[in-house]
Design a protein around this motif. Sequence first.
Motif, short mmCIF file in Angstrom:
data_model
loop_
_atom_site.label_atom_id
_atom_site.label_comp_id
_atom_site.label_asym_id
_atom_site.label_seq_id
_atom_site.Cartn_x
_atom_site.Cartn_y
_atom_site.Cartn_z
N SER A 44 0.81 -1.22 0.00
CA SER A 44 0.00 0.00 0.00
C SER A 44 0.84 1.27 0.00
O SER A 44 0.31 2.37 -0.16
N GLY A 45 2.14 1.11 0.22
CA GLY A 45 3.01 2.28 0.32
C GLY A 45 2.80 3.03 1.62
O GLY A 45 3.01 4.25 1.70
N LEU A 46 2.39 2.29 2.66
CA LEU A 46 2.11 2.89 3.96
C LEU A 46 2.98 2.23 5.03
O LEU A 46 3.57 1.18 4.80
N GLY A 47 3.01 2.85 6.18
CA GLY A 47 3.70 2.25 7.31
C GLY A 47 2.74 1.39 8.11
O GLY A 47 1.52 1.61 8.07
N PRO A 48 3.24 0.40 8.85
CA PRO A 48 2.36 -0.44 9.68
C PRO A 48 1.48 0.38 10.62
O PRO A 48 0.32 0.03 10.85
N GLY A 49 2.03 1.47 11.15
CA GLY A 49 1.25 2.32 12.04
C GLY A 49 0.04 2.92 11.35
O GLY A 49 -1.04 3.04 11.96
N GLN A 50 0.19 3.26 10.08
CA GLN A 50 -0.93 3.81 9.32
C GLN A 50 -2.01 2.75 9.08
O GLN A 50 -3.20 3.07 9.07
N ILE A 51 -1.57 1.52 8.91
CA ILE A 51 -2.52 0.42 8.76
C ILE A 51 -3.34 0.26 10.03
O ILE A 51 -4.57 0.15 10.00
N TYR A 52 -2.64 0.27 11.17
CA TYR A 52 -3.33 0.07 12.45
C TYR A 52 -4.22 1.25 12.84
O TYR A 52 -5.11 1.10 13.67
N ARG A 53 -3.98 2.41 12.25
CA ARG A 53 -4.88 3.53 12.51
C ARG A 53 -6.19 3.37 11.74
O ARG A 53 -7.20 4.00 12.07
N CYS A 54 -6.16 2.53 10.72
CA CYS A 54 -7.37 2.27 9.92
C CYS A 54 -8.10 1.01 10.37
O CYS A 54 -9.33 0.95 10.34
N PHE A 55 -7.33 0.00 10.77
CA PHE A 55 -7.91 -1.28 11.17
C PHE A 55 -7.24 -1.79 12.44
O PHE A 55 -6.04 -1.63 12.62
N GLN A 56 -8.04 -2.42 13.27
CA GLN A 56 -7.53 -2.91 14.56
C GLN A 56 -6.49 -4.01 14.38
O GLN A 56 -5.47 -4.04 15.07
N ASP A 57 -6.76 -4.93 13.45
CA ASP A 57 -5.85 -6.04 13.22
C ASP A 57 -6.13 -6.67 11.85
O ASP A 57 -6.98 -6.19 11.10
N LYS A 58 -5.41 -7.74 11.55
CA LYS A 58 -5.58 -8.40 10.26
C LYS A 58 -6.98 -8.96 10.08
O LYS A 58 -7.54 -8.93 8.98
N ASP A 59 -7.55 -9.47 11.16
CA ASP A 59 -8.90 -10.03 11.07
C ASP A 59 -9.92 -8.98 10.63
O ASP A 59 -10.83 -9.28 9.86
N GLU A 60 -9.75 -7.77 11.12
CA GLU A 60 -10.69 -6.71 10.72
C GLU A 60 -10.51 -6.38 9.24
O GLU A 60 -11.48 -6.07 8.54
N ILE A 61 -9.29 -6.47 8.75
CA ILE A 61 -9.05 -6.26 7.32
C ILE A 61 -9.75 -7.35 6.52
O ILE A 61 -10.41 -7.09 5.51
N ILE A 62 -9.63 -8.60 6.98
CA ILE A 62 -10.28 -9.72 6.29
C ILE A 62 -11.80 -9.54 6.28
O ILE A 62 -12.46 -9.77 5.27
#
Length: 207
Positions: A44-62
Amino acid sequence: MDLHPLSRTEKQNKRKQLIIDKAIELTVAHGLDQLSIADIAKASGLGPGQIYRCFQDKDEIIENMILSITDKRICTPGFHRHDVHIKAQELASGHPNNMSSEELSLLYEVLNISGNNKIIETIEKSEKKMQEQGLYILKEYYKTASPQEIRAIAEVVATLTEGVILRTAKGYSQDVDQAILQRIYETMLTAMDSLFGEVKEKENNIQ
């Protein structure tokens, strides 16, 4: 200069969709077991912290991947079209609602998930949403059918569609003659139309 800059919420939603799209691409390429926050961030061209600001964890992404696929299926024109020839063609090709091979593979991956109650609940929620939309559409076309008949028709359509998805994803139907399959599906769907009476005129179909 952008005359209409995105609001903070719009930027966040756009970033979330980017993450979901990249997660889908990675899952199609490598499977859910190999999906990681680090890989999603990199793609995504993002940092892990940016991912976690959008979603709580991988399960929420799924979970959001599942919902995204469901919404896309419902928004596909083929989902709303009552055309026996086109519907039979889609089923015979192994791509109901014009789903791509990638989407079929991902859906099969998701259907194989077990042991995660939140994801299972999301799958059930998506199925319910598909069912509600399907029932509404069928009621529009089968004007004289009773509620019980509509439910039965919906079950037949769902069984055909989901069966095609699973068998295509597993590669079971790749050697079957599509022309013969299409003729069989057309016969079945035409018989269903005849059995349940008046069908909404084609010119009123959603294109």
